[in-house]
Every structure is written in structure tokens, then in C-alpha cells.
Design a protein around this motif. Structure first.
Motif, PDB file in Angstrom:
ATOM      1  N   TYR A 156       0.662  -1.007  -0.079  1.00  0.00           N
ATOM      2  CA  TYR A 156      -0.222   0.004  -0.044  1.00  0.00           C
ATOM      3  C   TYR A 156       0.765   1.128   0.001  1.00  0.00           C
ATOM      4  O   TYR A 156       2.003   1.330   0.646  1.00  0.00           O
ATOM      5  N   THR A 208      -8.769   3.350  -1.891  1.00  0.00           N
ATOM      6  CA  THR A 208      -8.217   4.129  -0.722  1.00  0.00           C
ATOM      7  C   THR A 208      -8.956   3.951   0.301  1.00  0.00           C
ATOM      8  O   THR A 208     -10.233   3.710   0.365  1.00  0.00           O
ATOM      9  N   LEU A 210      -4.342   5.038   3.173  1.00  0.00           N
ATOM     10  CA  LEU A 210      -3.630   4.034   2.364  1.00  0.00           C
ATOM     11  C   LEU A 210      -4.394   3.898   0.930  1.00  0.00           C
ATOM     12  O   LEU A 210      -5.793   4.170   0.847  1.00  0.00           O
ATOM     13  N   SER A 211      -3.390   3.658  -0.025  1.00  0.00           N
ATOM     14  CA  SER A 211      -3.872   3.545  -1.393  1.00  0.00           C
ATOM     15  C   SER A 211      -3.372   2.296  -2.006  1.00  0.00           C
ATOM     16  O   SER A 211      -2.178   1.951  -1.824  1.00  0.00           O
ATOM     17  N   LEU A 212      -4.178   1.655  -3.011  1.00  0.00           N
ATOM     18  CA  LEU A 212      -3.592   0.479  -3.598  1.00  0.00           C
ATOM     19  C   LEU A 212      -4.446   0.381  -4.838  1.00  0.00           C
ATOM     20  O   LEU A 212      -5.555   0.856  -4.994  1.00  0.00           O
TER      21      LEU A 212
END
Length: 146
Positions: A115, A140, A127-129
Motif C-alpha cells: 500500500y 483508498t 492508504l492507497s492501492l
């Protein structure tokens, strides 16, 4: 008299410059902001669209996630239990942080994901992925420390 005025002026100047000293804060270790706190999800989006209540069951919205200093991650089923047959607090996997990235392995599903840390403060973790199953879709999640 000039000496007294000059001395007073120099003294006043020294005091005023000393009072304006710039304080440079020491940066906090990101791990110390993350570790041993209970994090509760407050937002979840897919490509910017709110999906919190579509993705999470009502009983999951009060769950608390903890990143322990030993690299283990725990999930606390909190008050609104999804299952009374499983332990209230269970080991959910492992984690590590390098720079602005958190790599987590979910032991239940055997999935490892990395992440991007968008924000990490005393109270907020965002967090972002990129969705590994739908390329290009950005996921997110935002958590607040309890």
C-alpha cells in the motif's frame, strides 16, 4: 549616555532575536505513528467513489486493526461481532513499512499487498492501492486512531 543607550539597544536586539528563534521540529519516526494503536476504518473508496457501506459489513465498521512492533497485525472484532465462534482478537497477518509503503500479508487469504501511505499522523492513516484484480482501479482506505 550614548554607551547606556547603545548597550540598551544591543540588549533589546539580543532579546528580540532570541525570542524569534525558529524551532525546527524533529520528524517523527513513521513506525511510531503507526505501531500499537487501534485503527478503525472511516472511509473506503474505489476510484474516488464512496464504497464503505458496500464493501464493509455493518459488523466490520467498528473493527479495530493494530500493527504490532513485532511485525504482526491484529484484528479486533470490537463490540458488533461478526462471528461469536471466532476469537474476538485474532492475528490477521504480518506487516512491514519501508519509506511510504506498507507491505501486508493477510494470513487468512494468503494475499500480500503493498500500500502507498498517503497520510500518516497521530490520528489518521490513509492508504492507497491499485486493485490487483481490476488493473487501474484505485482503492483508498482511511482509518482513525482510537
Amino acid at each position: 549616555m550614548k554607551k547606556l543607550t547603545l548597550c540598551s539597544l544591543l540588549f533589546a536586539l539580543a532579546i528580540s532575536l532570541g525570542g524569534c528563534k525558529k524551532v525546527i521540529p524533529t520528524p517523527q519516526d513513521p513506525n511510531s505513528l503507526l505501531v500499537d494503536k487501534k485503527w478503525k476504518v472511516i472511509a473506503y473508496t474505489q476510484d474516488g467513489q464512496d464504497k464503505l457501506h458496500e464493501y464493509y459489513l455493518p459488523c466490520q465498521l467498528d473493527d479495530l486493526n493494530t500493527f504490532a512492533s513485532d511485525g504482526k497485525a491484529y484484528q479486533d472484532d470490537a463490540e458488533d461481532r461478526c462471528s461469536t465462534t471466532e476469537p474476538k482478537v485474532k492475528e490477521a497477518g504480518t506487516w512491514s513499512m519501508t519509506g511510504k509503503k506498507i507491505t501486508a500479508t493477510d494470513t487468512n487469504f494468503g494475499i500480500t499487498a503493498t500500500y502507498d501511505v498517503i497520510e500518516l499522523t497521530e490520528k489518521t492513516l490513509k492508504l492507497s492501492l491499485i486493485n490487483p484484480f481490476i488493473p487501474g482501479m484505485v482503492l483508498t482506505a482511511t482509518y482513525t486512531a482510537q
